[in-house]
Design a protein around this motif. Structure first.
Motif, PDB file in Angstrom:
ATOM      1  N   TYR A 234     -70.961  11.119  -9.701  1.00 23.51           N
ATOM      2  CA  TYR A 234     -70.047  10.045  -9.289  1.00 23.51           C
ATOM      3  C   TYR A 234     -70.645   8.715  -9.703  1.00 23.51           C
ATOM      4  O   TYR A 234     -71.799   8.420  -9.383  1.00 23.51           O
ATOM      5  CB  TYR A 234     -69.817  10.067  -7.770  1.00 23.51           C
ATOM      6  CG  TYR A 234     -68.422  10.528  -7.398  1.00 23.51           C
ATOM      7  CD1 TYR A 234     -67.475   9.649  -6.905  1.00 23.51           C
ATOM      8  CD2 TYR A 234     -68.050  11.846  -7.590  1.00 23.51           C
ATOM      9  CE1 TYR A 234     -66.200  10.068  -6.578  1.00 23.51           C
ATOM     10  CE2 TYR A 234     -66.783  12.288  -7.266  1.00 23.51           C
ATOM     11  CZ  TYR A 234     -65.861  11.395  -6.762  1.00 23.51           C
ATOM     12  OH  TYR A 234     -64.588  11.817  -6.446  1.00 23.51           O
TER      13      TYR A 234
ATOM     14  N   ASN B 141     -72.747   7.625  -0.801  1.00 21.87           N
ATOM     15  CA  ASN B 141     -73.365   6.811  -1.842  1.00 21.87           C
ATOM     16  C   ASN B 141     -74.808   6.507  -1.406  1.00 21.87           C
ATOM     17  O   ASN B 141     -75.020   5.942  -0.338  1.00 21.87           O
ATOM     18  CB  ASN B 141     -72.573   5.519  -2.008  1.00 21.87           C
ATOM     19  CG  ASN B 141     -73.133   4.605  -3.079  1.00 21.87           C
ATOM     20  OD1 ASN B 141     -74.253   4.763  -3.551  1.00 21.87           O
ATOM     21  ND2 ASN B 141     -72.338   3.614  -3.472  1.00 21.87           N
TER      22      ASN B 141
ATOM     23  N   ARG C 257     -59.021   5.566  -9.250  1.00 15.43           N
ATOM     24  CA  ARG C 257     -59.092   4.540  -8.198  1.00 15.43           C
ATOM     25  C   ARG C 257     -58.362   5.108  -6.982  1.00 15.43           C
ATOM     26  O   ARG C 257     -57.178   5.427  -7.048  1.00 15.43           O
ATOM     27  CB  ARG C 257     -58.436   3.241  -8.648  1.00 15.43           C
ATOM     28  CG  ARG C 257     -58.623   2.093  -7.639  1.00 15.43           C
ATOM     29  CD  ARG C 257     -57.817   0.854  -8.039  1.00 15.43           C
ATOM     30  NE  ARG C 257     -58.256   0.275  -9.279  1.00 15.43           N
ATOM     31  CZ  ARG C 257     -59.203  -0.649  -9.400  1.00 15.43           C
ATOM     32  NH1 ARG C 257     -59.836  -1.066  -8.324  1.00 15.43           N
ATOM     33  NH2 ARG C 257     -59.522  -1.141 -10.573  1.00 15.43           N
TER      34      ARG C 257
ATOM     35  N   ARG D 164     -69.537   4.355 -10.056  1.00 13.21           N
ATOM     36  CA  ARG D 164     -68.641   3.360  -9.465  1.00 13.21           C
ATOM     37  C   ARG D 164     -68.750   2.044 -10.215  1.00 13.21           C
ATOM     38  O   ARG D 164     -69.864   1.556 -10.451  1.00 13.21           O
ATOM     39  CB  ARG D 164     -69.008   3.108  -7.984  1.00 13.21           C
ATOM     40  CG  ARG D 164     -68.918   4.318  -7.084  1.00 13.21           C
ATOM     41  CD  ARG D 164     -69.671   4.081  -5.792  1.00 13.21           C
ATOM     42  NE  ARG D 164     -69.581   5.201  -4.864  1.00 13.21           N
ATOM     43  CZ  ARG D 164     -70.341   6.282  -4.922  1.00 13.21           C
ATOM     44  NH1 ARG D 164     -71.280   6.395  -5.857  1.00 13.21           N
ATOM     45  NH2 ARG D 164     -70.187   7.258  -4.044  1.00 13.21           N
TER      46      ARG D 164
ATOM     47  N   TYR E 256     -63.906   4.710  -9.480  1.00 13.00           N
ATOM     48  CA  TYR E 256     -64.875   5.800  -9.538  1.00 13.00           C
ATOM     49  C   TYR E 256     -64.779   6.492 -10.895  1.00 13.00           C
ATOM     50  O   TYR E 256     -63.709   6.544 -11.502  1.00 13.00           O
ATOM     51  CB  TYR E 256     -64.592   6.831  -8.446  1.00 13.00           C
ATOM     52  CG  TYR E 256     -64.744   6.327  -7.036  1.00 13.00           C
ATOM     53  CD1 TYR E 256     -65.922   6.510  -6.328  1.00 13.00           C
ATOM     54  CD2 TYR E 256     -63.688   5.696  -6.381  1.00 13.00           C
ATOM     55  CE1 TYR E 256     -66.063   6.059  -5.025  1.00 13.00           C
ATOM     56  CE2 TYR E 256     -63.815   5.246  -5.076  1.00 13.00           C
ATOM     57  CZ  TYR E 256     -65.007   5.433  -4.408  1.00 13.00           C
ATOM     58  OH  TYR E 256     -65.128   4.981  -3.112  1.00 13.00           O
TER      59      TYR E 256
ATOM     60  N   PRO F 284     -65.863  10.159 -11.707  1.00  9.80           N
ATOM     61  CA  PRO F 284     -66.452  11.458 -11.407  1.00  9.80           C
ATOM     62  C   PRO F 284     -66.477  12.378 -12.621  1.00  9.80           C
ATOM     63  O   PRO F 284     -65.673  12.245 -13.545  1.00  9.80           O
ATOM     64  CB  PRO F 284     -65.525  12.009 -10.329  1.00  9.80           C
ATOM     65  CG  PRO F 284     -64.196  11.390 -10.627  1.00  9.80           C
ATOM     66  CD  PRO F 284     -64.495  10.022 -11.185  1.00  9.80           C
TER      67      PRO F 284
ATOM     68  N   GLN G  33     -62.774  -0.752  -6.164  1.00  7.84           N
ATOM     69  CA  GLN G  33     -63.742   0.100  -6.836  1.00  7.84           C
ATOM     70  C   GLN G  33     -63.046   1.155  -7.686  1.00  7.84           C
ATOM     71  O   GLN G  33     -62.106   1.807  -7.231  1.00  7.84           O
ATOM     72  CB  GLN G  33     -64.589   0.787  -5.760  1.00  7.84           C
ATOM     73  CG  GLN G  33     -65.747   1.601  -6.236  1.00  7.84           C
ATOM     74  CD  GLN G  33     -66.742   1.807  -5.110  1.00  7.84           C
ATOM     75  OE1 GLN G  33     -67.651   1.022  -4.934  1.00  7.84           O
ATOM     76  NE2 GLN G  33     -66.560   2.853  -4.322  1.00  7.84           N
TER      77      GLN G  33
END
Length: 390
Positions: A335, A74, A239, A337, A249, A251, A247
């Motif tokens: 990606y 990240n 997740r 978040r 995600y 994608p 968090q």
């Protein structure tokens, strides 16, 4: 052990990572081949820190993914690592800094160090925000398998099988937030750090050579799986268990032509302590993010007048807010978040002709001049270089 003087013979397992070219999107493409060679060497470069920099008895923070971009770090996070042992105790102390998140994760095995990641992975995570450690505060945390009797300070559990700890410092405002300054000490009596024997050195070089293939074995299926399940230009929220379970995600795999653009559009959660979006290459490496605008987050993003976030992926600057620069790639990964958000909207991707881009954006979308973009990039470079990435 027979110490062969030919170093290349100890590195022969690097070919295992090269063989993983067959799992890439275009195995016969020379550009993919060159990217894989580069990825192999970037993983090899930071594997030195895994095998030679420190020991569980003599811990020390070392760089993780940041300097090499490999396997999707990240861009908002600085990651550092240290070997540990679950039967030893450690004190981490220093200043919390003012970054958005400071979290500690310990595991039985680090990715790249074993052929098969254990399930479960003896995983424990600790967030200083949950401990009530304030921004800029001096603190210390005791890490051990069991809390000592009568101990009332900050404590974090490590699994008895733990071999590895990594930290992430997550920043929203790269230029003005301050990263932590931390030390790690082993609290148990240990002998002095020894000189390695020739046999130990050769063994560790061999493990370094296996490291890139082990990484791609683990991470290629993540991005390939998204493409296989939903195709290109579609988000697939997920997740993951383990690190940052708070968090979600989102994608996707992107694809467009040079005369096209992709518009990413999403509602935002009402409560959103942190969110971001980044672009990756087709081999799941983060794109250049110091000198390219290949990522953004909730601090830097500019919302449209209707409250939505809209970003544009295009090879060249489209002159609108929230340009995500794919750094020369026409396909790759995305990606995003949502972290501790009260909702988890799924963004959409619209593929349009670049010449028609503004027809697909709100009429009041501002124009970003070349001078404004240059200043945006200048501040990004300045901010990123001031963070500890090495």
């Amino acid at each position: 052990m027979d110490i062969n003087p030919t170093l290349l013979s100890y590195l022969s397992d690097l070919e295992g990572a090269v063989a993983n070219l067959s799992d890439s999107w275009h195995p016969d493409d020379p550009a993919y081949q060159a990217d894989l060679y580069r990825q192999t060497l970037t993983s090899l470069s930071y594997s030195y820190f895994v095998y030679f920099h420190a020991t569980p008895e003599h811990p020390d923070w070392a760089p993780l993914w940041n300097p090499v971009f490999t396997l999707q770090p990240n861009p908002d996070d600085i990651y550092v690592q240290s070997p540990i042992r679950g039967d030893l105790s450690y004190r981490v102390s220093g200043n919390r800094g003012t970054c958005k998140i400071l979290s500690f994760t310990s595991q039985t095995a680090a990715s790249g160090t074993v052929d098969q990641m254990p399930r479960p992975n003896g995983h424990n995570e600790l967030d200083t925000n949950d401990l009530g450690i304030g921004l800029g505060e001096e603190f210390e945390i005791l890490f051990s398998a069991e809390r000592p009797a009568g101990y009332s300070g900050h404590w974090g559990r490590i699994d008895p099988t733990a071999t590895y700890m990594y930290l992430r410092y997550r920043s929203y405002d790269w230029l003005n937030e301050v990263d932590p300054q931390l030390s790690i000490e082993c609290l148990d009596p240990v002998p002095p750090k020894p000189r390695l024997t020739p046999e130990e050195i050769i063994e560790r070089i061999g493990e370094m050579a296996k490291f890139p293939r082990r990484k791609t074995d683990l991470y290629y299926p993540m991005q390939n799986g998204v493409k296989e399940r939903v195709g290109f230009n579609v988000f697939e929220p997920v997740r993951y268990p383990g690190a940052l379970v708070k968090q979600v995600y989102w994608p996707a795999c992107f694809q467009f032509d040079a005369d096209e653009a992709l518009i990413i559009e999403t509602e935002l959660p009402a409560h959103a302590p942190y969110w971001n979006i980044q672009l990756n290459d087709p081999l799941f490496n983060a794109l250049e993010y110091v000198y390219r605008l290949s990522s953004t987050n909730g601090h830097y993003a500019r919302l449209s007048s209707d409250g939505k976030y809209r970003a544009v992926i295009a090879l060249n600057d489209p002159g609108v807010p929230n340009w995500l620069d794919p750094a020369g790639y026409l396909e790759g990964g995305i990606y995003g978040r949502w972290y501790e958000c009260d909702s988890e909207p799924t963004p959409t991707i619209t593929r349009v002709r670049l010449a028609d881009l503004r027809d697909h954006l709100p009429p009041d979308t501002p124009h970003i001049s070349a001078e404004e973009r240059a200043e945006e990039l200048r501040l990004r470079v300045k901010a990123c270089q001031r963070r500890r990435r090495w």
